[in-house]
Design an enzyme around this catalytic site. Structure first.
Site, PDB file in Angstrom:
ATOM      1  CG  PHE B 136      -1.896   1.122   1.226  1.00 41.49           C
ATOM      2  CD1 PHE B 136      -3.039   1.048   0.439  1.00 41.49           C
ATOM      3  CD2 PHE B 136      -1.688   2.270   1.964  1.00 41.49           C
ATOM      4  CE1 PHE B 136      -3.955   2.097   0.393  1.00 41.49           C
ATOM      5  CE2 PHE B 136      -2.598   3.318   1.923  1.00 41.49           C
ATOM      6  CZ  PHE B 136      -3.738   3.234   1.144  1.00 41.49           C
ATOM      7  CG  ASP B 205       0.118  -2.385   6.826  1.00 37.49           C
ATOM      8  OD1 ASP B 205      -0.985  -2.742   7.292  1.00 37.49           O
ATOM      9  OD2 ASP B 205       0.283  -1.311   6.232  1.00 37.49           O
ATOM     10  CE1 TYR B 230      -9.062   2.660   7.156  1.00 31.96           C
ATOM     11  CE2 TYR B 230      -8.235   3.805   9.085  1.00 31.96           C
ATOM     12  CZ  TYR B 230      -8.090   3.433   7.767  1.00 31.96           C
ATOM     13  OH  TYR B 230      -6.972   3.823   7.068  1.00 31.96           O
ATOM     14  CE  LYS B 231      -7.759  -0.830   5.257  1.00 30.50           C
ATOM     15  NZ  LYS B 231      -8.431  -0.092   4.188  1.00 30.50           N
ATOM     16  NE  ARG B 379     -10.105  -2.495  -2.416  1.00 28.25           N
ATOM     17  CZ  ARG B 379      -9.565  -1.963  -1.321  1.00 28.25           C
ATOM     18  NH1 ARG B 379      -8.377  -2.365  -0.896  1.00 28.25           N
ATOM     19  NH2 ARG B 379     -10.207  -1.028  -0.653  1.00 28.25           N
TER      20      ARG B 379
END
Lengths: 410, 410
Positions: B136, B205, B230-231, B379
């Site tokens: 990312f 990560d 937050y995922k 996605r």
């Protein structure tokens, strides 16, 4: 004596044009019965009345129903700049110079590293970061890390001695606008000009001045400034801090935390880093939206408020508090650490006594909330938006009662 | 065909022991009428039902009435460690190793600098920070800054080539557990062991794996890990991230952001910095309390949930989605970027097509919410706590409809 001061307080409250702003906060009826006198807004500002409803909407509707679409459709993505632009006029900054996010400590790191790099740093023989010796601790710790990671060293200097310490080796200067302990206000225009005369960029920490007095960042050509939003800006516990970067310095600002939110094209998801222009360059990671939008709502209490009027009331409140303390407390029991001169006073009064910790506990138990800073300081913060003169008189009266009843330590 | 798969979905939903967990979230009735199918929990998790009430209480009572006293009496001060300990079992960490706060980007900076210093860095001839080439973006940008500020350089390496790239010059390794774009899961035990064999500490990560599959940080002796909440952890937009530091590494962890919250005696307000022991050393400034306590409440949805069962359902969901897509979408219209092998698959399916941006807009318009990642990726994230098999079948069916109706670009 007490009656005369109470009458004076009533008169000052009646004449106070800012008094009506108190209704914008969720506070008990002022100075009646057992209502608290909250003189700790310099640590955590009171709750603005509009925040709960706004935050409930953000949670239930924007997160709960809109979900991912809110990043664009509810304006989440641009909130850090939008909130920055709301803070800007309170600190004398034009639009596009302030961005909200991260903690004050993280912003100190960005600003001090940014300042060192702006100066040329050790490659230009500038290898000293000057920090005011009376700084709030985190500024000194973080400046130490910033110095270590840029090949500099930190020199702690009494603010009065900064003029002598500045020179060709100065890479950056970090100064607190108001001393968190004593409430002393430092000369931002004079110290900034001295830093510039030495060719050094300056970073001001506005935690204890923003929202209490005019700052004038653009006017005085300050390079960087940081501050929190949970004191006089009433943004909520641990609310996002902010970073100011002077407009003409922005293109050269080389952040040590180049997170994807500061990229010129964040959703391009490219492996190479190209910094965005403007205040956005000070962003790092995904912003804390719940805290950020609570802060945005909280800043609405400033609508139509003139910071010059806030400063005038702040000085009137602290003058009146000192007058009441002088009248009510026997001489010698307390000493005042806050300067008498208006030009050197922030919006708090710091009183010293050996048993300060015990005295503050007694005050809080009696509904007068200030705070204690080791080793011997009673801090009383005056927030002109919601503190009145009757509150102030009552606080001094209760202080005298507590001092009379509490045995002196040792 | 469609009927057979719908019947299979109904059977799988009926057998699903985690299905009842959906009630812990504020979501529309599943897969009926126009209710959305939310397959973007890998970007922003849905709202847990208990959060609004808890946050309202924090705002109105803890901030609004308790004010400054809440730092102690409402447990605000210790929230970062408390929330860290709630995250810990989900990532295979014992208590006292995880602390919540700051953004993922800021935590990547702490961890990569911490890892370089742990390795000895350039003074020990270790001057390369290896970063997976498919990372990312923010991890790469921040690793670049961490390398620059510690005298290292970054080398981007395909994860499959990490084994060859590791060596005596490796100062630190930073790898994403699951590739955000393709959903590929990397071999944490194997890559960690290879780094250790080269004498290098590793940073993982976990943004796209925590809450979706077992991680096993302690078991595999990972030095540092970071992640967002937050995922799959459903903590809310931009909720605080976290930092894991292995227990025996903590005494040597030398943070580049030594804010006052990480001090052994923060309220001593001393000018010298003495780091705290334990996970607290990863703290920096004052934590964002509103976001932090919303996250704490959100983590209650994990009460009694076994992460192994979550992983099993995740694989069943993505298998079934692929089965439905195969059945409904004409061959050659899409290619799957996510590995077929379970051992290499996270909890998302990434499908490629030239007109992916347009296709995703069509899907969202029809109530199937995934997201688009440039240049050509659709996605679909599968959150086992609230995504069902009927949702999954419907998403594939709508995808086929959209693909049939949308003209192919170029």
């Amino acid at each position: 004596m007490s009656e005369a001061l109470a009458a004076k307080a009533a008169r000052l409250d009646a004449e106070d044009e800012l008094a009506k702003l108190r209704d914008r906060f969720a506070l008990e009826t002022p100075s009646e019965g057992n209502a608290a006198v909250y003189l700790d807004g310099n640590s955590l500002g009171a709750l603005p009345r509009n925040v709960p409803e706004r935050l409930a909407e953000v949670v239930a509707h924007e997160w709960g129903r809109m979900r991912i679409r809110s990043w664009e459709e509810s304006g989440w993505w641009t909130a850090p700049e939008r909130v920055g632009d709301r803070i800007a006029p309170l600190i004398g900054a034009g639009p596009g110079r302030v961005v909200a996010g991260d903690s004050t400590s993280v912003n100190v790191f960005k600003a001090v590293v940014g300042a060192v790099r702006l100066s040329g740093g050790p490659e230009q023989d500038r290898d000293e970061v000057l920090v005011d010796a009376t700084t709030f601790p985190t500024d000194g710790y973080i400046a130490g890390s910033a110095a270590r990671m840029t090949g500099c060293r930190v020199r702690a200097v009494e603010p009065a001695a900064l003029g002598e310490a500045l020179g060709g080796r100065t890479a950056a200067v970090l100064v607190n606008h108001v001393d968190y302990r004593t409430g002393r206000l430092y000369d931002l225009p004079g110290i900034t000009a001295a830093a510039h005369a030495a060719g050094a960029p300056i970073v001001w920490d506005l935690c204890h001045s923003a929202g209490a007095l005019p700052v004038g960042l653009d006017e005085h050509r300050v390079e960087f400034a940081v501050g929190c939003t949970y004191k006089y800006l009433n943004g909520g516990p641990g609310a996002p801090a902010y970073l100011y970067v002077r407009e003409d310095v922005q293109p050269a600002f080389d952040s040590p935390l180049p997170g994807w939110n500061s990229h010129a094209d964040p959703f391009g998801m490219t492996s190479g880093y190209t910094p965005a222009d403007g205040a956005v360059r000070g962003r790092v990671g995904t912003p804390d939206i719940l805290s950020m939008l609570a802060l945005e709502a909280a800043l609405e209490v400033w609508d139509g408020v003139d910071i010059g009027a806030v400063r005038a009331k702040s000085l009137a409140l602290t003058d009146f508090f000192l007058e009441c303390v002088d009248a009510y407390v026997p001489g010698g029991r307390l000493s005042c650490a806050t300067p008498a001169a208006h030009a050197e006073r922030g919006s708090q009064i710091a009183l010293r006594c050996d048993d300060a910790g015990e005295v503050m506990r007694g005050l809080v138990a009696r509904g007068v909330v200030g705070d204690f800073r080791p080793p011997d300081v009673l801090r009383f913060g005056f927030t002109p938006l919601y503190t009145g003169f009757a509150d102030t008189e009552r606080a001094a009266r209760v202080l005298a009662d507590v001092l009379a009843g509490v045995p002196v330590a040792r």
